[in-house]
Write a protein that holds these residues in place. Structure first.
Motif, PDB file in Angstrom:
ATOM      1  N   LEU A 101     -24.803  35.084  -5.342  1.00  0.00           N
ATOM      2  CA  LEU A 101     -23.509  34.559  -4.901  1.00  0.00           C
ATOM      3  C   LEU A 101     -23.117  33.348  -5.750  1.00  0.00           C
ATOM      4  CD1 LEU A 101     -24.382  34.925  -1.162  1.00  0.00           C
ATOM      5  CD2 LEU A 101     -22.627  36.223  -2.371  1.00  0.00           C
ATOM      6  N   TRP A 102     -21.944  33.448  -6.367  1.00  0.00           N
ATOM      7  CA  TRP A 102     -21.400  32.395  -7.221  1.00  0.00           C
ATOM      8  C   TRP A 102     -20.130  31.872  -6.555  1.00  0.00           C
ATOM      9  CZ3 TRP A 102     -23.314  31.011 -12.163  1.00  0.00           C
ATOM     10  CH2 TRP A 102     -24.408  31.759 -12.587  1.00  0.00           C
ATOM     11  N   LEU A 103     -20.281  30.855  -5.739  1.00  0.00           N
ATOM     12  CA  LEU A 103     -19.153  30.279  -5.010  1.00  0.00           C
ATOM     13  C   LEU A 103     -19.149  28.770  -5.199  1.00  0.00           C
ATOM     14  CD1 LEU A 103     -20.043  32.538  -2.090  1.00  0.00           C
ATOM     15  CD2 LEU A 103     -17.748  32.537  -3.042  1.00  0.00           C
ATOM     16  N   ASP A 104     -18.058  28.131  -4.783  1.00  0.00           N
ATOM     17  CA  ASP A 104     -17.982  26.678  -4.890  1.00  0.00           C
ATOM     18  C   ASP A 104     -19.240  26.048  -4.313  1.00  0.00           C
ATOM     19  OD1 ASP A 104     -15.505  26.927  -6.011  1.00  0.00           O
ATOM     20  OD2 ASP A 104     -14.401  26.249  -4.241  1.00  0.00           O
ATOM     21  N   CYS A 105     -19.693  25.006  -4.960  1.00  0.00           N
ATOM     22  CA  CYS A 105     -20.933  24.343  -4.568  1.00  0.00           C
ATOM     23  C   CYS A 105     -20.638  23.259  -3.530  1.00  0.00           C
ATOM     24  CB  CYS A 105     -21.614  23.759  -5.806  1.00  0.00           C
ATOM     25  SG  CYS A 105     -23.311  23.315  -5.509  1.00  0.00           S
ATOM     26  N   ASP A 106     -20.206  23.700  -2.366  1.00  0.00           N
ATOM     27  CA  ASP A 106     -19.930  22.806  -1.246  1.00  0.00           C
ATOM     28  C   ASP A 106     -20.171  23.570   0.056  1.00  0.00           C
ATOM     29  OD1 ASP A 106     -17.716  24.502  -0.986  1.00  0.00           O
ATOM     30  OD2 ASP A 106     -16.270  23.011  -1.643  1.00  0.00           O
ATOM     31  N   ARG A 107     -19.939  22.930   1.186  1.00  0.00           N
ATOM     32  CA  ARG A 107     -20.199  23.579   2.471  1.00  0.00           C
ATOM     33  C   ARG A 107     -19.312  24.800   2.703  1.00  0.00           C
ATOM     34  NH1 ARG A 107     -21.253  18.255   6.204  1.00  0.00           N
ATOM     35  NH2 ARG A 107     -23.332  17.884   5.354  1.00  0.00           N
ATOM     36  N   GLU A 108     -18.087  24.727   2.255  1.00  0.00           N
ATOM     37  CA  GLU A 108     -17.201  25.888   2.392  1.00  0.00           C
ATOM     38  C   GLU A 108     -17.760  27.072   1.606  1.00  0.00           C
ATOM     39  OE1 GLU A 108     -14.548  26.120   4.401  1.00  0.00           O
ATOM     40  OE2 GLU A 108     -14.667  24.012   4.996  1.00  0.00           O
ATOM     41  N   GLY A 109     -18.272  26.793   0.411  1.00  0.00           N
ATOM     42  CA  GLY A 109     -18.899  27.839  -0.385  1.00  0.00           C
ATOM     43  C   GLY A 109     -20.110  28.436   0.325  1.00  0.00           C
ATOM     44  N   GLU A 110     -20.905  27.580   0.974  1.00  0.00           N
ATOM     45  CA  GLU A 110     -22.058  28.080   1.737  1.00  0.00           C
ATOM     46  C   GLU A 110     -21.595  28.981   2.876  1.00  0.00           C
ATOM     47  OE1 GLU A 110     -25.278  27.726   0.885  1.00  0.00           O
ATOM     48  OE2 GLU A 110     -24.582  26.556  -0.813  1.00  0.00           O
ATOM     49  N   ASN A 111     -20.527  28.582   3.530  1.00  0.00           N
ATOM     50  CA  ASN A 111     -20.003  29.379   4.640  1.00  0.00           C
ATOM     51  C   ASN A 111     -19.526  30.744   4.156  1.00  0.00           C
ATOM     52  OD1 ASN A 111     -17.532  30.067   6.629  1.00  0.00           O
ATOM     53  ND2 ASN A 111     -19.129  28.919   7.709  1.00  0.00           N
ATOM     54  N   ILE A 112     -18.850  30.761   3.019  1.00  0.00           N
ATOM     55  CA  ILE A 112     -18.378  32.032   2.467  1.00  0.00           C
ATOM     56  C   ILE A 112     -19.572  32.913   2.084  1.00  0.00           C
ATOM     57  CG2 ILE A 112     -17.059  33.106   0.598  1.00  0.00           C
ATOM     58  CD1 ILE A 112     -15.274  30.536   0.647  1.00  0.00           C
ATOM     59  N   CYS A 113     -20.655  32.295   1.602  1.00  0.00           N
ATOM     60  CA  CYS A 113     -21.871  33.072   1.307  1.00  0.00           C
ATOM     61  C   CYS A 113     -22.288  33.907   2.513  1.00  0.00           C
ATOM     62  CB  CYS A 113     -23.036  32.140   0.942  1.00  0.00           C
ATOM     63  SG  CYS A 113     -22.997  31.446  -0.704  1.00  0.00           S
ATOM     64  N   PHE A 114     -22.309  33.287   3.673  1.00  0.00           N
ATOM     65  CA  PHE A 114     -22.770  33.990   4.868  1.00  0.00           C
ATOM     66  C   PHE A 114     -21.747  35.003   5.364  1.00  0.00           C
ATOM     67  CE2 PHE A 114     -25.902  30.780   4.473  1.00  0.00           C
ATOM     68  CZ  PHE A 114     -27.059  31.390   4.961  1.00  0.00           C
ATOM     69  N   GLU A 115     -20.464  34.747   5.130  1.00  0.00           N
ATOM     70  CA  GLU A 115     -19.460  35.767   5.442  1.00  0.00           C
ATOM     71  C   GLU A 115     -19.692  37.006   4.575  1.00  0.00           C
ATOM     72  OE1 GLU A 115     -15.747  32.831   6.717  1.00  0.00           O
ATOM     73  OE2 GLU A 115     -15.628  33.925   4.838  1.00  0.00           O
ATOM     74  N   VAL A 116     -19.921  36.785   3.294  1.00  0.00           N
ATOM     75  CA  VAL A 116     -20.162  37.902   2.368  1.00  0.00           C
ATOM     76  C   VAL A 116     -21.454  38.624   2.738  1.00  0.00           C
ATOM     77  CG1 VAL A 116     -20.675  38.494  -0.036  1.00  0.00           C
ATOM     78  CG2 VAL A 116     -18.810  36.899   0.490  1.00  0.00           C
ATOM     79  N   MET A 117     -22.511  37.869   3.024  1.00  0.00           N
ATOM     80  CA  MET A 117     -23.786  38.504   3.376  1.00  0.00           C
ATOM     81  C   MET A 117     -23.687  39.342   4.641  1.00  0.00           C
ATOM     82  SD  MET A 117     -26.821  35.837   2.354  1.00  0.00           S
ATOM     83  CE  MET A 117     -26.219  34.498   3.363  1.00  0.00           C
ATOM     84  N   ASP A 118     -22.940  38.860   5.638  1.00  0.00           N
ATOM     85  CA  ASP A 118     -22.771  39.638   6.883  1.00  0.00           C
ATOM     86  C   ASP A 118     -22.209  41.022   6.598  1.00  0.00           C
ATOM     87  OD1 ASP A 118     -23.747  37.614   8.465  1.00  0.00           O
ATOM     88  OD2 ASP A 118     -21.776  36.932   9.171  1.00  0.00           O
TER      89      ASP A 118
END
Length: 129
Positions: free
Chosen positions: A56-73
């Motif tokens: 996962l290559w997303l913004d390196c902030d909390r919002e990016g972490e949140n999107i990681c878990f949306e994508v993983m779900d």
């Protein structure tokens, strides 16, 4: 880029906020929704099929972490079992690239030092929303 896959809203019976007090809204049920025109969840499901590793290559902030878990779900249930073990990966098959610029040397460094997504940071975004 699209940002978050989902948005969080109150259940339909709470759509008119002015009819409900803050205490009632604080305890009201929320629902995750997505824009059906973009159809991002279906796109992610299709792309995840046949994959065994997710980086996962997303913004390196909390919002990016949140999107990681949306994508993983969405992606993880569609993915194959990895052909080999990746003990440093989240759930054995997910990595997170951390980068602060798009300069080639920064992207190479991110790829060389993959990390795990941070679930606590992702949950902090859910709590704020």
């Amino acid at each position: 880029t699209t940002g978050h896959v989902y948005s969080i809203n109150f259940a339909k019976e709470y759509n008119q906020w002015e009819k409900h007090g803050p205490h009632e809204l604080f305890h009201a049920q929320t629902v995750r929704e997505y824009d059906p025109r973009a159809n991002i969840p279906e796109h992610l499901r299709v792309e995840a099929q046949g994959c065994d590793i997710l980086v996962l290559w997303l913004d390196c902030d909390r919002e990016g972490e949140n999107i990681c878990f949306e994508v993983m779900d969405i992606a993880l249930p569609q993915m194959m079992v990895p052909r080999e073990s990746f003990p440093q990966a989240y759930r054995g098959c997910v990595y997170r690239a951390r980068f602060s610029s798009l300069a080639p040397q920064d992207l190479l460094a991110a790829m060389n030092y993959l990390a795990q997504p941070n679930e606590n940071e992702a949950l902090s975004v859910d709590a704020r929303q």
